[in-house]
Design a protein around this motif. Sequence first.
Motif, PDB file in Angstrom:
ATOM      1  N   PRO A  23     -19.099 -12.198   9.433  1.00  0.00           N
ATOM      2  CA  PRO A  23     -17.674 -12.537   9.306  1.00  0.00           C
ATOM      3  C   PRO A  23     -16.827 -11.705  10.263  1.00  0.00           C
ATOM      4  N   CYS A  24     -15.739 -12.281  10.713  1.00  0.00           N
ATOM      5  CA  CYS A  24     -14.801 -11.547  11.564  1.00  0.00           C
ATOM      6  C   CYS A  24     -14.205 -10.389  10.752  1.00  0.00           C
ATOM      7  N   PRO A  25     -14.150  -9.170  11.329  1.00  0.00           N
ATOM      8  CA  PRO A  25     -13.660  -8.021  10.563  1.00  0.00           C
ATOM      9  C   PRO A  25     -12.150  -7.801  10.638  1.00  0.00           C
ATOM     10  N   ILE A  26     -11.402  -8.742  11.200  1.00  0.00           N
ATOM     11  CA  ILE A  26      -9.966  -8.572  11.383  1.00  0.00           C
ATOM     12  C   ILE A  26      -9.206  -9.236  10.234  1.00  0.00           C
ATOM     13  N   TRP A  27      -8.273  -8.468   9.675  1.00  0.00           N
ATOM     14  CA  TRP A  27      -7.409  -8.965   8.599  1.00  0.00           C
ATOM     15  C   TRP A  27      -5.985  -9.101   9.130  1.00  0.00           C
ATOM     16  N   ARG A  28      -5.394 -10.268   8.935  1.00  0.00           N
ATOM     17  CA  ARG A  28      -3.992 -10.475   9.332  1.00  0.00           C
ATOM     18  C   ARG A  28      -3.093 -10.233   8.134  1.00  0.00           C
ATOM     19  N   HIS A  29      -2.073  -9.422   8.361  1.00  0.00           N
ATOM     20  CA  HIS A  29      -1.139  -9.087   7.282  1.00  0.00           C
ATOM     21  C   HIS A  29      -0.098 -10.187   7.102  1.00  0.00           C
ATOM     22  N   ILE A  30       0.237 -10.449   5.852  1.00  0.00           N
ATOM     23  CA  ILE A  30       1.295 -11.407   5.492  1.00  0.00           C
ATOM     24  C   ILE A  30       2.421 -10.602   4.852  1.00  0.00           C
ATOM     25  N   GLY A  31       3.640 -10.798   5.337  1.00  0.00           N
ATOM     26  CA  GLY A  31       4.735  -9.896   4.993  1.00  0.00           C
ATOM     27  C   GLY A  31       5.415 -10.129   3.659  1.00  0.00           C
ATOM     28  N   ILE A  32       4.648 -10.196   2.593  1.00  0.00           N
ATOM     29  CA  ILE A  32       5.184 -10.206   1.237  1.00  0.00           C
ATOM     30  C   ILE A  32       4.793  -8.864   0.619  1.00  0.00           C
ATOM     31  N   TYR A  33       5.709  -8.224  -0.118  1.00  0.00           N
ATOM     32  CA  TYR A  33       5.415  -6.913  -0.689  1.00  0.00           C
ATOM     33  C   TYR A  33       5.676  -6.902  -2.186  1.00  0.00           C
ATOM     34  N   GLY A  34       4.766  -6.274  -2.906  1.00  0.00           N
ATOM     35  CA  GLY A  34       4.985  -5.992  -4.318  1.00  0.00           C
ATOM     36  C   GLY A  34       5.042  -4.483  -4.500  1.00  0.00           C
ATOM     37  N   TYR A  35       6.080  -4.006  -5.179  1.00  0.00           N
ATOM     38  CA  TYR A  35       6.289  -2.572  -5.357  1.00  0.00           C
ATOM     39  C   TYR A  35       6.375  -2.216  -6.842  1.00  0.00           C
TER      40      TYR A  35
END
Length: 268
Positions: A186-198
């Motif tokens: 599997p490709c080891p790259i993770w793309r971030h999605i800009g939703i945040y839970g705090y």
Amino acid sequence: MTVLVVIPARAGSTRLPMKPLLPIAGLSLLHRTIAYARRALADLPAARLMVATDDPAIVAHAQEVDCDAVMTDTRITTGSGRALAAARLTPTLPEIVINLQGDAPFQPVGAPAALIRALAPPTTDVATPVVRLSWAALDALRDHKRTTPFSGTSCARAADGRALWFSKAIIPAIRDEERLRSAGAPCPIWRHIGIYGYRRHALEQFEATPPTELERLEGLEQLRLLELGFRIDAVEVAPAPFDISGIDTAADIARAEALIAAHGDPHA
């Protein structure tokens, strides 16, 4: 666990003034984002949804579809700051605050609920979604970055899901990439999605701390959270049907309308 989901909707976009009210294939950006949030929270009726804005016309537009909306200070410049301001206006302060992007109605529908689940253990301060790229998606991202190098964020993620770093560069670098590809790894790259839970205490401390040098260099506010020592869970989610992260320009609107025409409207 009390949960407040906030859609920050600022009026003063330089490139697209009054952006939340602009139509995309006949439905405004804000109404699309509200529809996305309601679909994402369908199995979480206790989670309260609210629009936080700096303009009364946007409040009225949210209320047209029976969505709660509050006015926040016009001097607030970030979505996280507007989300915290909205939380402080609620009668009972929420334990968890989810900051949805007001200009990103095509995000993975499972992301908000996944963040809420990730924040259930008290050891997690912040949660944010990531998508594992395919090798083809990595090739496309590299090609895209040749012309827009600061578009798209990657995440270095530990085996337990903890975020180690975020960057506008593609991280980590990959040794022996051709061997991994040919072996079907599997490709080891993770793309971030800009939703945040705090957790609210993390959001309070984040907003009380000035931007850091690394945050300024990368243009990524989540680096401030890491430098403050907070644990961020990078939660894997399934990719969205449309690969469009946000609406920032007229070209983004045209692209979204073309995708809707080709694949159907997820908010119909």
